[in-house]
Write an enzyme that holds these catalytic residues in place. Structure first.
Site, PDB file in Angstrom:
ATOM      1  N   GLY A  37      78.096 124.246 -76.158  1.00 43.38           N
ATOM      2  CA  GLY A  37      79.250 123.360 -76.032  1.00 43.38           C
ATOM      3  C   GLY A  37      80.139 123.642 -74.840  1.00 43.38           C
ATOM      4  O   GLY A  37      81.218 123.061 -74.729  1.00 43.38           O
ATOM      5  N   THR A  38      79.704 124.510 -73.934  1.00 42.00           N
ATOM      6  CA  THR A  38      80.561 124.846 -72.787  1.00 42.00           C
ATOM      7  C   THR A  38      80.834 123.617 -71.916  1.00 42.00           C
ATOM      8  O   THR A  38      81.962 123.401 -71.469  1.00 42.00           O
ATOM      9  CB  THR A  38      79.924 125.946 -71.918  1.00 42.00           C
ATOM     10  OG1 THR A  38      78.587 125.570 -71.575  1.00 42.00           O
ATOM     11  CG2 THR A  38      79.895 127.269 -72.648  1.00 42.00           C
ATOM     12  N   GLY A  39      79.805 122.823 -71.657  1.00 42.05           N
ATOM     13  CA  GLY A  39      79.995 121.653 -70.800  1.00 42.05           C
ATOM     14  C   GLY A  39      80.921 120.630 -71.424  1.00 42.05           C
ATOM     15  O   GLY A  39      81.803 120.076 -70.747  1.00 42.05           O
ATOM     16  N   CYS A  40      80.744 120.369 -72.705  1.00 45.26           N
ATOM     17  CA  CYS A  40      81.617 119.430 -73.417  1.00 45.26           C
ATOM     18  C   CYS A  40      83.065 119.907 -73.376  1.00 45.26           C
ATOM     19  O   CYS A  40      83.986 119.136 -73.085  1.00 45.26           O
ATOM     20  CB  CYS A  40      81.171 119.300 -74.872  1.00 45.26           C
ATOM     21  SG  CYS A  40      79.462 118.821 -75.127  1.00 45.26           S
ATOM     22  N   THR A  53      77.203 130.209 -75.889  1.00 48.47           N
ATOM     23  CA  THR A  53      77.676 129.272 -74.872  1.00 48.47           C
ATOM     24  C   THR A  53      77.438 127.813 -75.260  1.00 48.47           C
ATOM     25  O   THR A  53      77.536 126.923 -74.405  1.00 48.47           O
ATOM     26  CB  THR A  53      76.970 129.549 -73.529  1.00 48.47           C
ATOM     27  OG1 THR A  53      75.548 129.484 -73.722  1.00 48.47           O
ATOM     28  CG2 THR A  53      77.345 130.919 -72.982  1.00 48.47           C
ATOM     29  N   LYS A 105      78.822 122.623 -61.791  1.00 47.59           N
ATOM     30  CA  LYS A 105      79.060 123.873 -62.498  1.00 47.59           C
ATOM     31  C   LYS A 105      77.990 124.905 -62.165  1.00 47.59           C
ATOM     32  O   LYS A 105      76.822 124.559 -62.004  1.00 47.59           O
ATOM     33  CB  LYS A 105      79.114 123.620 -64.007  1.00 47.59           C
ATOM     34  CG  LYS A 105      80.246 122.679 -64.416  1.00 47.59           C
ATOM     35  CD  LYS A 105      80.184 122.303 -65.875  1.00 47.59           C
ATOM     36  CE  LYS A 105      78.970 121.473 -66.198  1.00 47.59           C
ATOM     37  NZ  LYS A 105      79.006 120.884 -67.561  1.00 47.59           N
TER      38      LYS A 105
END
Length: 267
Positions: free
Chosen positions: A208-211, A206, A174
Site C-alpha cells: 500500500g505504499t504507492g496508494c 510495504t 518513485k
C-alpha cells in the site's frame, strides 16, 4: 472549511492498500475522505486471490452522487482496472470540472497479481495523464507507460519529460524499485528536477505504499499546498509509515498510517 478528498480506486479486503489505505491517510492528514469503488478484491498480505470489477454504470453513479453534494477539493485515482472504466472516469472528471487530480497508475500488486488490464495502458496515457496535477508511477509502471528501460537516472529523467509531455503537470517517478541503500524519488515540474532522497528501510511491510503516497499528495493539494510541498510532505508521511512498521501479516504487510501523527510531525 474542511477540505474534501475523493479516492477513485479498488477495495482491499486486507485493509493495507486501495481505498482503505487512502481513507486512513486522509483521516491522518485532516481531510475528509470519500470514495468511488472501481473493483472489489479478495486479498491479504500473501497476495490477491480474486478481483471483481464494479460495473462501469455503478462507478459513474458513485461519482454523480459525490458531484451533486460533496464536490472534492482534490482527488486521486488508483486501481481503475480497465480501459472502459478509465475513459469513463476521465470523462466525468472533466465534466464536473474537478481539479487537483493525482494519478497513481496502479498496475501490479506487491505479490505480483495484475491489477490493470493490458488494454488500459493507452487509456491512462491518452485520457488520465492529461488531467493529472501529479502522477506517481513507480519505476516498473513508468517503464510500461514510456516503453523505456529506466535503469539509470538519466533515463528516468527522460521518462519524466515524456510523461509531462503527455499532460501531467508534475511527475514523480518513485525510486523504491531502484537499487542500493538510498532511494531517490524523482520529481519533475516541466522545467526542473527535484530529487527526494531517503534511506531504504529493510522491511517486507510495504503493502500500500504507492496508494498511501498518492493519497497524501492529494490531501496536501486539497488543503491548498503547492504540488511540490504536497509531494515533500507525502514523502515524509510514507517514509515514517514504512519505518515504524506494524509487523502484521505473513507476507507483504501494510504500512503504518498513524506513524506520522504519532511522531508529532504535524499536518
Amino acid at each position: 472549511m474542511v477540505a474534501k478528498v475523493l479516492t477513485i480506486a479498488g477495495s482491499d479486503s486486507g485493509g493495507g492498500a486501495g481505498i482503505q489505505a487512502d481513507i486512513k491517510t486522509f483521516q491522518e492528514l485532516d481531510v475528509y475522505g470519500m470514495s468511488a469503488i472501481t473493483a472489489l478484491t479478495a486479498q491479504n498480505t500473501l497476495g490477491v486471490q480474486s478481483v471483481y470489477p464494479i460495473p462501469v454504470d455503478m462507478v459513474l453513479e458513485q461519482l454523480h452522487s459525490i458531484a451533486i453534494d460533496l464536490s472534492p477539493d482534490a482527488l486521486k485515482t488508483g486501481m481503475l482496472f480497465s480501459g472502459v472504466i478509465i475513459e469513463s472516469v476521465a470523462d466525468k472528471i472533466k465534466e464536473y470540472g474537478w481539479g487537483n487530480v493525482v494519478v497513481d497508475p496502479v498496475m501490479i500488486a506487491k505479490g505480483g497479481a495484475r491489477l490493470l488490464q493490458k488494454d488500459a495502458i493507452k487509456a491512462i496515457r491518452e485520457k488520465l495523464l492529461p488531467l493529472a496535477t501529479v502522477t506517481t508511477p513507480n519505476i516498473p509502471e513508468a517503464e510500461v507507460l514510456t516503453e523505456m528501460n529506466l535503469d539509470t537516472m538519466n533515463r528516468r529523467k527522460e521518462a519524466a519529460r515524456m510523461l509531462h509531455k503527455l499532460g501531467a503537470s508534475h511527475v514523480v517517478i518513485k525510486g523504491g524499485h531502484g537499487e542500493g541503500d538510498e532511494l531517490v524519488d524523482l520529481v519533475y515540474d516541466g522545467s526542473s528536477f527535484l530529487e527526494l532522497k531517503s534511506k531504504r528501510v529493510d522491511t517486507t511491510h510495504t503493502h500500500g505504499t504507492g496508494c498511501t503516497f498518492a493519497a497524501a499528495i492529494a490531501a496536501g493539494l486539497a488543503k491548498g499546498c503547492t504540488a511540490e510541498d504536497a509531494i515533500v510532505t507525502a514523502k515524509r508521511f510514507i517514509h515514517l509509515a514504512i519505518e515504524v512498521e506494524l509487523g502484521i501479516g505473513s507476507g507483504h504487510g501494510p504500512t503504518n498510517h498513524w506513524a506520522y501523527r504519532k511522531a508529532g510531525v504535524g499536518v
